[in-house]
Design a protein around this motif. Structure first.
Motif, mmCIF file in Angstrom:
data_model
loop_
_atom_site.group_PDB
_atom_site.id
_atom_site.type_symbol
_atom_site.label_atom_id
_atom_site.label_comp_id
_atom_site.label_asym_id
_atom_site.label_seq_id
_atom_site.Cartn_x
_atom_site.Cartn_y
_atom_site.Cartn_z
ATOM 1 N N ALA A 67 27.706 -51.806 53.724
ATOM 2 C CA ALA A 67 27.117 -52.829 53.633
ATOM 3 C C ALA A 67 26.513 -53.291 52.783
ATOM 4 N N LEU A 68 26.402 -54.734 52.299
ATOM 5 C CA LEU A 68 25.938 -55.265 50.664
ATOM 6 C C LEU A 68 25.821 -56.530 51.667
ATOM 7 N N ALA A 69 24.464 -57.120 50.334
ATOM 8 C CA ALA A 69 24.248 -57.412 50.624
ATOM 9 C C ALA A 69 23.709 -58.429 48.975
ATOM 10 N N ILE A 70 23.563 -59.926 49.000
ATOM 11 C CA ILE A 70 22.435 -59.698 47.283
ATOM 12 C C ILE A 70 21.841 -60.900 47.967
ATOM 13 N N SER A 71 20.907 -61.192 46.883
ATOM 14 C CA SER A 71 19.513 -62.569 47.451
ATOM 15 C C SER A 71 19.910 -63.014 46.422
ATOM 16 N N HIS A 72 19.509 -64.635 46.330
ATOM 17 C CA HIS A 72 18.955 -65.277 45.236
ATOM 18 C C HIS A 72 17.989 -64.434 44.626
ATOM 19 N N SER A 73 17.693 -65.484 43.127
ATOM 20 C CA SER A 73 16.435 -64.970 42.701
ATOM 21 C C SER A 73 14.965 -64.713 43.726
ATOM 22 N N PRO A 74 14.413 -63.534 43.606
ATOM 23 C CA PRO A 74 14.877 -62.539 42.566
ATOM 24 C C PRO A 74 15.687 -61.711 43.258
ATOM 25 N N TYR A 75 16.585 -61.356 41.922
ATOM 26 C CA TYR A 75 17.980 -60.758 43.245
ATOM 27 C C TYR A 75 17.841 -59.184 43.060
ATOM 28 N N ARG A 76 18.466 -59.331 43.991
ATOM 29 C CA ARG A 76 18.098 -58.025 44.822
ATOM 30 C C ARG A 76 19.541 -56.991 45.987
ATOM 31 N N VAL A 77 19.315 -56.483 45.589
ATOM 32 C CA VAL A 77 20.442 -56.070 46.635
ATOM 33 C C VAL A 77 20.390 -55.395 47.812
ATOM 34 N N ALA A 78 20.589 -55.307 48.941
ATOM 35 C CA ALA A 78 20.900 -54.666 49.460
ATOM 36 C C ALA A 78 21.833 -53.767 49.951
ATOM 37 N N VAL A 79 21.409 -52.512 50.509
ATOM 38 C CA VAL A 79 23.067 -51.272 50.490
ATOM 39 C C VAL A 79 22.689 -50.498 51.725
ATOM 40 N N GLY A 80 23.599 -50.621 52.603
ATOM 41 C CA GLY A 80 23.264 -49.369 53.638
ATOM 42 C C GLY A 80 24.551 -48.585 53.733
ATOM 43 N N SER A 81 23.820 -47.749 54.310
ATOM 44 C CA SER A 81 24.543 -46.086 54.144
ATOM 45 C C SER A 81 25.589 -45.998 55.394
ATOM 46 N N PHE A 82 26.834 -44.534 55.302
ATOM 47 C CA PHE A 82 27.608 -45.163 56.225
ATOM 48 C C PHE A 82 27.563 -43.484 56.736
ATOM 49 N N LEU A 83 26.742 -43.350 57.826
ATOM 50 C CA LEU A 83 27.020 -41.909 57.651
ATOM 51 C C LEU A 83 27.090 -41.968 59.911
ATOM 52 N N THR A 90 26.589 -52.985 60.187
ATOM 53 C CA THR A 90 28.181 -53.117 59.532
ATOM 54 C C THR A 90 28.898 -54.352 58.758
ATOM 55 N N LYS A 91 27.750 -54.953 58.804
ATOM 56 C CA LYS A 91 27.353 -56.391 57.454
ATOM 57 C C LYS A 91 25.278 -56.192 57.564
ATOM 58 N N LEU A 92 25.315 -56.830 56.078
ATOM 59 C CA LEU A 92 24.142 -57.628 55.950
ATOM 60 C C LEU A 92 24.852 -58.628 55.207
ATOM 61 N N MET A 93 23.433 -59.313 55.273
ATOM 62 C CA MET A 93 23.459 -60.936 54.304
ATOM 63 C C MET A 93 22.439 -60.883 54.335
ATOM 64 N N PHE A 94 21.786 -62.318 53.318
ATOM 65 C CA PHE A 94 19.924 -62.469 53.464
ATOM 66 C C PHE A 94 20.279 -63.980 53.646
ATOM 67 N N HIS A 95 19.508 -64.864 53.828
ATOM 68 C CA HIS A 95 19.850 -66.122 54.442
ATOM 69 C C HIS A 95 19.631 -66.584 52.965
ATOM 70 N N PRO A 96 21.054 -67.812 53.564
ATOM 71 C CA PRO A 96 21.275 -68.359 52.503
ATOM 72 C C PRO A 96 19.848 -68.998 51.582
ATOM 73 N N SER A 97 19.462 -68.841 51.641
ATOM 74 C CA SER A 97 18.259 -70.181 50.501
ATOM 75 C C SER A 97 16.761 -69.425 50.392
ATOM 76 N N ASN A 98 16.558 -68.232 51.839
ATOM 77 C CA ASN A 98 15.355 -67.223 51.358
ATOM 78 C C ASN A 98 15.613 -65.378 50.970
ATOM 79 N N PRO A 99 15.576 -65.225 49.483
ATOM 80 C CA PRO A 99 15.585 -64.178 49.305
ATOM 81 C C PRO A 99 14.484 -62.869 50.626
ATOM 82 N N ASN A 100 13.712 -63.421 51.236
ATOM 83 C CA ASN A 100 13.104 -62.604 51.818
ATOM 84 C C ASN A 100 13.575 -62.506 52.977
ATOM 85 N N LEU A 101 14.004 -63.237 53.384
ATOM 86 C CA LEU A 101 14.622 -62.416 54.986
ATOM 87 C C LEU A 101 16.459 -62.472 54.902
#
Length: 330
Positions: free
Chosen positions: A26-42, A77-88
């Protein structure tokens, strides 16, 4: 495609790689500050999500400082940042979960479980955050249902038996309209204003061939794309002319695993698969007799399992393969 452009793309000077101790999915990218969330697959209960910091100017991608990560039950199975709140951040797996990213920690906000009978639920295959009304998240499940949550209130807005078999993906088109794909081989569109009916806009040519992923073109809602299980094709649909695809992209040499429309262009889509290729396509106004060739391609080190083309950083495509996450400059 010309050989010379192929060679230059394989050397891809504009790619940044993060290597994890775990296989990634799983991958997700947030608006500024640019952060990427990555999920393990174990294939165990204990999985984790790590937050990376991305600097597109310095071309760096590294673990957040101070470290931000959290344990996750089962692989997300999926990660997503809030459409406008990079902290959620939201994640799906056994349940839909919301997480609050703080400066030094990540706190669980809520676990959304719609099972009335017990602590157990049917696993969630995917979800989508409604960009028009971000209080809404739609989830898809192996129990044939799609559930629409009001995350502000923490309650189910509606739950629909969407298909005859497992639902594998869900995508919002408008505030009250979503579509889903299923192991029953159909793409269906639902309107929350008329919950009794759905519109089937495509069915697998071979009966009961599952459809695995669905991407709705946010720049032109007439178009969506789907992929079939164990197929090298990306099927492009126009919802105005159901049943017949407007295009089939068939240049992958093995199964396609992920698709994403360009966030800033209605004519471009990226696909990635078991042939280690990420292909970017420009859809012509009229397809020629010999099919469509990709406009560019990128080779990863192994099968690409996941792909994100985020509106947060539209010039970059994120791919996950093996234990690596790579950002590719488009």
């Amino acid at each position: 495609m010309e050989h010379s452009s192929h060679e230059s793309l394989l050397k891809h000077p504009n790619s940044i790689t993060y290597e994890s101790p775990f296989p990634l999915y799983a991958l997700a990218i947030s608006h500024s500050p640019y952060r990427v969330a990555v999920g393990s697959f174990l294939e165990t209960y204990n999985n984790r999500v790590d937050i990376l910091s991305f600097d597109p100017d310095a071309l760096t991608l590294k673990p957040h400082h101070p470290p931000l990560s959290f344990d996750h039950p089962y692989p997300p199975t999926k990660l997503m940042f809030h459409p406008s709140n990079p902290n959620l951040l939201a994640s799906s797996g056994d349940f839909l979960r919301l997480w609050d990213l703080r400066d030094h920690s990540i706190e669980p906000l809520s676990v959304l479980n719609n099972s009335k009978s017990s602590d157990f639920c049917a696993p969630l295959t995917s979800f989508d955050w409604n960009e028009v009304e971000p209080r809404r998240i739609g989830t898809s499940s192996i129990d044939t249902t799609c559930t629409v949550w009001d995350i502000d209130k923490g309650v189910v807005e509606t739950q629909l038996i969407a298909h005859d078999k497992e639902v594998y993906d869900i995508a919002w088109g408008e505030a009250r309209v979503f579509a889903s794909v299923s192991a029953d081989g159909s793409v269906r569109i639902f309107d929350l204003r008329d919950k009794e009916h759905s519109t089937i806009i495509y069915e697998s040519p071979q009966p009961d061939t599952p459809l695995l992923r669905l991407a709705w073109n946010k720049q032109d809602l007439r178009y969506m794309a789907t992929i079939l299980m164990d197929s090298n094709k990306v099927v492009i649909l126009d919802i105005r002319s159901p049943t017949m695809p407007v295009a089939e992209l068939e240049r992958h040499a093995a199964s396609v695993n992920a698709i994403a429309w360009a966030p800033q262009s209605s004519r471009h889509i990226c696909s990635a698969g078991d042939d280690t290729q990420a292909l970017i396509w420009e859809l012509p106004t009229v397809a020629g007799p010999n099919g469509i060739d990709p406009m560019s391609m990128y080779s990863a080190g192994s099968e690409i399992n996941q792909l994100q083309w985020s509106a947060a950083v539209p010039d970059w495509i994120a791919v996950a393969f093996s234990n690596k996450m790579q950002l590719l400059k488009v």
